[in-house]
Design an enzyme around this catalytic site. Structure first.
Site, PDB file in Angstrom:
ATOM      1  N   PRO A   1     -40.821  -1.861  10.861  1.00 37.65           N
ATOM      2  CA  PRO A   1     -41.496  -0.804  10.102  1.00 37.65           C
ATOM      3  C   PRO A   1     -42.427   0.010  10.992  1.00 37.65           C
ATOM      4  O   PRO A   1     -43.311  -0.539  11.640  1.00 37.65           O
ATOM      5  CB  PRO A   1     -42.284  -1.567   9.040  1.00 37.65           C
ATOM      6  CG  PRO A   1     -41.736  -2.959   9.051  1.00 37.65           C
ATOM      7  CD  PRO A   1     -41.200  -3.192  10.417  1.00 37.65           C
ATOM      8  N   GLU A   2     -42.185   1.308  11.025  1.00 36.36           N
ATOM      9  CA  GLU A   2     -43.058   2.247  11.730  1.00 36.36           C
ATOM     10  C   GLU A   2     -43.632   3.188  10.674  1.00 36.36           C
ATOM     11  O   GLU A   2     -43.518   2.898   9.481  1.00 36.36           O
ATOM     12  CB  GLU A   2     -42.268   2.986  12.815  1.00 36.36           C
ATOM     13  CG  GLU A   2     -41.617   2.010  13.802  1.00 36.36           C
ATOM     14  CD  GLU A   2     -40.764   2.667  14.873  1.00 36.36           C
ATOM     15  OE1 GLU A   2     -41.029   3.818  15.242  1.00 36.36           O
ATOM     16  OE2 GLU A   2     -39.813   2.013  15.337  1.00 36.36           O
TER      17      GLU A   2
END
Length: 269
Positions: A2-3
DNA sequence: CGGGGCTCCTGTGCGC
DNA sequence: TGCGCACAGGAGCCCC
């Protein structure tokens, strides 16, 4: 992994689906993911609280509570925060909500972190974060200033959270492809036009990532447990050996600062 | 202060 | 087919 776009997608989903609901029950299955305070205080502080706001800074998600405290979530590598009708089978922590639904924190690799704090913006990690890349203050002029003294390679620099906050290994590689810049270029060597292109490319890939609800390359899912779609639009990430979408040259992979880095050796300069 | 390298974790996929 | 190991990467930490 997750960014920014993945965390923003989760934030938006939860804001839409669970804002105003009350936490009726807290179940900590894996104590490791609760970083502060003690598990007992964490459970006690959350029980009965209403979910009053959903905030994001970089890859950090902060959930405002009616008690004035915040539940701060960092998904790290494999974290998931999913709202559903039942607790997830592999939940590390789950919250039973007042309407009978559940919010589960899942995390295969257990790098994720949950905190219950008074002032989330005072957390050391949050304080140290650099500029928010979708902020209008992050423009080419500002970016040029930021890069001018930097002797490091551009790709690891883009992943430095104290420099720009929210890009990880996937979006950093994609942004450099779109800007046609090689990942091992020394940051201070970038010319004005390249800086402008990179500034635009960073915003472009992040906005597209959000529009497609994130990249489900590994096990990322949205706040509703569904997969994102941006992995279908990736140009270089995880595409070693495949043909460049722009020039058909094979995509190459190298290691920079210990991280896999894919690029097109033909059209990135 | 900067950069390199190690660490935390677990599932996957590769080579032999 | 099975075993062992490298690899995946966000970020803290130590060291030079």
């Amino acid at each position: 992994m997750p960014e920014l776009p993945e965390v923003e997608t989760v934030r938006r989903d939860l804001e839409e689906d669970v804002l105003g609901k009350r936490i009726a029950k807290v179940k900590v299955i894996d104590k490791k993911v609760v970083k502060e305070p003690s598990v007992a205080s964490f459970e006690k502080g959350l029980r009965g609280a209403r979910l009053s706001g959903f905030f994001r800074r970089a890859k950090v998600l902060a959930i405002g509570l009616s008690t004035g405290e915040y539940l701060v979530v960092h998904l790290r590598m494999t974290g998931q925060l999913v709202h559903s009708r039942a607790p997830a089978d592999k939940a590390r922590v789950w919250f039973g909500l007042s309407d009978g639904s559940f919010l589960s924190f899942n995390d295969q690799r257990r790098f994720g972190e949950l905190r219950l704090v008074r002032d989330w913006k005072e957390l050391a990690f949050v304080r140290s974060l650099g500029i928010e890349p979708l902020d209008k203050n992050f423009n080419a002029h500002r970016f040029k200033d930021m890069l001018s003294q930097k002797k490091t390679k551009i790709k690891p620099l883009l992943m430095d959270q104290s420099f720009i906050a929210g890009l990880g290994n996937l979006y950093a590689q994609e942004a450099l492809f779109h800007a046609r810049i090689l990942p091992d270029r020394v940051a201070s060597s970038l010319k004005g036009k390249e800086i402008l292109k990179l500034n635009k490319a960073i915003k472009k890939v992040l906005r597209e990532g959000i529009r497609y609800r994130g990249s489900s390359v590994d096990n990322y899912v949205t706040g509703r447990g569904s997969r994102g779609a941006y992995q279908l639009r990736l140009k270089v990430y995880d595409r070693k050996g495949e043909k460049c979408a722009r020039c058909s040259s094979p995509i190459k992979k190298v290691s920079l600062a210990g991280r896999g880095t894919c690029f097109c050796p033909q059209c990135q300069k």
